[in-house]
Design an enzyme around this catalytic site. Sequence first.
Site, PDB file in Angstrom:
ATOM      1  NE  ARG A 136      92.480  -3.967 -91.754  1.00 56.60           N
ATOM      2  CZ  ARG A 136      91.404  -3.440 -92.312  1.00 56.60           C
ATOM      3  NH1 ARG A 136      90.731  -4.122 -93.213  1.00 56.60           N
ATOM      4  NH2 ARG A 136      90.975  -2.243 -91.985  1.00 56.60           N
ATOM      5  CE1 TYR A 181      84.453  -7.920 -90.152  1.00 56.71           C
ATOM      6  CE2 TYR A 181      85.674  -9.599 -91.350  1.00 56.71           C
ATOM      7  CZ  TYR A 181      85.129  -8.329 -91.290  1.00 56.71           C
ATOM      8  OH  TYR A 181      85.255  -7.482 -92.350  1.00 56.71           O
ATOM      9  CB  VAL A 230      74.372   0.467 -87.207  1.00 60.23           C
ATOM     10  CG1 VAL A 230      74.726   1.586 -88.167  1.00 60.23           C
ATOM     11  CG2 VAL A 230      75.534  -0.496 -86.998  1.00 60.23           C
ATOM     12  CE1 TYR A 261      65.181  -8.128 -92.310  1.00 58.45           C
ATOM     13  CE2 TYR A 261      63.843  -6.297 -93.112  1.00 58.45           C
ATOM     14  CZ  TYR A 261      64.337  -7.058 -92.063  1.00 58.45           C
ATOM     15  OH  TYR A 261      63.977  -6.751 -90.776  1.00 58.45           O
TER      16      TYR A 261
HETATM   17  O1  LIG Z   1      92.540  -6.315 -95.136  1.00 56.27           O
HETATM   18  C1  LIG Z   1      91.385  -6.686 -95.299  1.00 56.27           C
HETATM   19  O2  LIG Z   1      90.649  -6.084 -96.026  1.00 56.27           O
HETATM   20  C2  LIG Z   1      90.889  -7.930 -94.593  1.00 56.27           C
HETATM   21  O3  LIG Z   1      91.664  -8.040 -93.413  1.00 56.27           O
HETATM   22  C3  LIG Z   1      91.388  -9.096 -92.536  1.00 56.27           C
HETATM   23  O4  LIG Z   1      91.829 -10.319 -93.023  1.00 56.27           O
HETATM   24  P1  LIG Z   1      93.335 -10.812 -92.927  1.00 56.27           P
HETATM   25  O5  LIG Z   1      93.636 -11.318 -94.284  1.00 56.27           O
HETATM   26  O6  LIG Z   1      93.550 -11.735 -91.813  1.00 56.27           O
HETATM   27  O7  LIG Z   1      94.167  -9.465 -92.713  1.00 56.27           O
HETATM   28  P2  LIG Z   1      95.544  -9.151 -91.973  1.00 56.27           P
HETATM   29  O8  LIG Z   1      95.378  -9.028 -90.511  1.00 56.27           O
HETATM   30  O9  LIG Z   1      96.083  -8.010 -92.695  1.00 56.27           O
HETATM   31  O10 LIG Z   1      96.476 -10.423 -92.183  1.00 56.27           O
HETATM   32  C4  LIG Z   1      96.958 -10.840 -93.424  1.00 56.27           C
HETATM   33  C5  LIG Z   1      98.015 -11.879 -93.178  1.00 56.27           C
HETATM   34  O11 LIG Z   1      99.176 -11.251 -92.641  1.00 56.27           O
HETATM   35  C6  LIG Z   1      99.544 -11.857 -91.423  1.00 56.27           C
HETATM   36  N1  LIG Z   1     100.106 -10.809 -90.539  1.00 56.27           N
HETATM   37  C7  LIG Z   1      99.356  -9.817 -90.071  1.00 56.27           C
HETATM   38  C8  LIG Z   1      99.900  -8.809 -89.304  1.00 56.27           C
HETATM   39  C9  LIG Z   1     101.252  -8.866 -88.999  1.00 56.27           C
HETATM   40  O12 LIG Z   1     101.823  -7.998 -88.298  1.00 56.27           O
HETATM   41  N2  LIG Z   1     101.981  -9.906 -89.475  1.00 56.27           N
HETATM   42  C10 LIG Z   1     101.446 -10.865 -90.246  1.00 56.27           C
HETATM   43  O13 LIG Z   1     102.178 -11.797 -90.666  1.00 56.27           O
HETATM   44  C11 LIG Z   1      98.289 -12.522 -90.891  1.00 56.27           C
HETATM   45  O14 LIG Z   1      98.610 -13.588 -90.036  1.00 56.27           O
HETATM   46  C12 LIG Z   1      97.622 -12.946 -92.183  1.00 56.27           C
HETATM   47  O15 LIG Z   1      98.142 -14.162 -92.603  1.00 56.27           O
HETATM   48  C13 LIG Z   1      89.898  -9.035 -92.248  1.00 56.27           C
HETATM   49  O16 LIG Z   1      89.512 -10.074 -91.457  1.00 56.27           O
HETATM   50  C14 LIG Z   1      89.051  -8.962 -93.455  1.00 56.27           C
HETATM   51  O17 LIG Z   1      87.715  -8.793 -93.145  1.00 56.27           O
HETATM   52  C15 LIG Z   1      89.423  -7.817 -94.288  1.00 56.27           C
HETATM   53  O18 LIG Z   1      88.645  -7.830 -95.455  1.00 56.27           O
END
Ligand SMILES: O=C(O)[C@H]1O[C@H](OP(=O)(O)OP(=O)(O)OC[C@H]2O[C@@H](n3ccc(=O)[nH]c3=O)[C@H](O)[C@@H]2O)[C@H](O)[C@@H](O)[C@@H]1O
EC number: 4.1.1.35
Length: 425
Positions: free
Chosen positions: A277, A236, A150, A250
């Site tokens: 994630r 992001y 895109v 827009y």
């Molecule tokens: O799942 C989503 O939809 C969202 O995921 C991310 O946001 P975040 O909340 O940081 O997602 P994760 O990477 O899943 O982390 C969630 C929490 O788990 C923790 N985490 C993650 C991965 C892991 O192996 N261990 C762990 O403790 C992270 O530090 C964080 O505190 C994205 O940045 C968002 O845009 C998105 O909407």
Amino acid sequence: MVSKALLRLVSAVNRRRMKLLLGIALLAYVASVWGNFVNMSFLLNRSMQENGELKIESKIEEIVEPLREKIRDLEKSFTQKYPPVKFLSEKDRKRILITGGAGFVGSHLTDKLMMDGHEVTVVDNFFTGRKRNVEHWIGHENFELINHDVVEPLYIEVDQIYHLASPASPPNYMYNPIKTLKTNAIGTLNMLGLAKRVGARLLLASTSEVYGDPEVHPQSEDYWGHVNPIGPRACYDEGKRVAETMCYAYMKQEGVEVRVARIFNTFGPRMHMNDGRVVSNFILQALQGEPLTVYGSGSQTRAFQYVSDLVNGLVALMNSNVSSPVNLGNPEEHTILEFAQLIKNLVGSGSEIQFLSEAQDDPQKRKPDIRKAKMMLAWEPVVPLEEGLNKAIHYFRKELEYQANNQYIPKPKPARIKKGRTRHN
Ligand SMILES: O=C(O)[C@H]1O[C@H](OP(=O)(O)OP(=O)(O)OC[C@H]2O[C@@H](n3ccc(=O)[nH]c3=O)[C@H](O)[C@@H]2O)[C@H](O)[C@@H](O)[C@@H]1O
């Protein structure tokens, strides 16, 4: 004397004539027998030939018929392979573009809109999206898949645009921050330009990350957020914030109809095994008997929604008259440590929990205030966390089997920033 001599002469002549006549008759007989013989052998030959041809024809038929049968079966299976699709009249059927439609959320949205009977065009550059996610629609008359980034303009005729294209998992969007910024800034600009040209309505998949590490809890749409503009997540967070800004520019300046969904943590089948994630990491680790990696103390919170709830919310928002941002998420909040324990139990895994250093700028609390979605869209999540997790666990189990058959076992990707120069285009 003379008469005797004459008699002898006549009888001699007659004998010769008789002999001649007999000779001729014999010849005629031989000729007719030969003719009959030739005729008969010709007829015999012909019938033998015809017989042979018939035999060959029936042999060919014997071979070809099962092949024809197979072709008929294949044709049938081609027309039956698609999930059931509703019939919509020309008036109700929309031409819908989904950017990032081969990704995790995009592919579920594709399924819903296809099954509802719309014409769906998926655009994806396959950075995090996969053809496998939408392959069950390939060949359907209402479906089109375009390999396109895109960041480049796109010229097609559509009525609605769901603009989802962007990496969404922290390791993926941090992998190439410039590309993440370009996708969200230039990509959104291009899609808004397209919406303006063809008079389409555009829904932006924004994020809870626009609230940054929030100082307000739970987060409602009128909260302006707390984002570090130069931190590792900024590509992001700020990318999505400027995308929202562009939508409203827009709308005001060009009259484009926009919808903005602020999506909170979402999980479900088709998340990439290397997504990075927390949900995919924990499930994968638990299934493989490896330690569940908790970043920091695990006291940070998140609220997780199942992907089908999100998809229903996106469609409800697109077809509503709400142009201001709307939170879409499940307000059931858990600490990450609780979440690790829950997944361990659901998988029945003996994995340890391993505490690693905390990720920089990691939001400490996150929970959506969804009163607006409830009131304006009559929407709220309906899938309980455990039910959704069991579906995701089932999916990842199958994926592991699939990967094992293909001699490749993925490892969870840690949320670390890559050192050195990264590629971008
Ligand atoms: O799942 C989503 O939809 C969202 O995921 C991310 O946001 P975040 O909340 O940081 O997602 P994760 O990477 O899943 O982390 C969630 C929490 O788990 C923790 N985490 C993650 C991965 C892991 O192996 N261990 C762990 O403790 C992270 O530090 C964080 O505190 C994205 O940045 C968002 O845009 C998105 O909407």
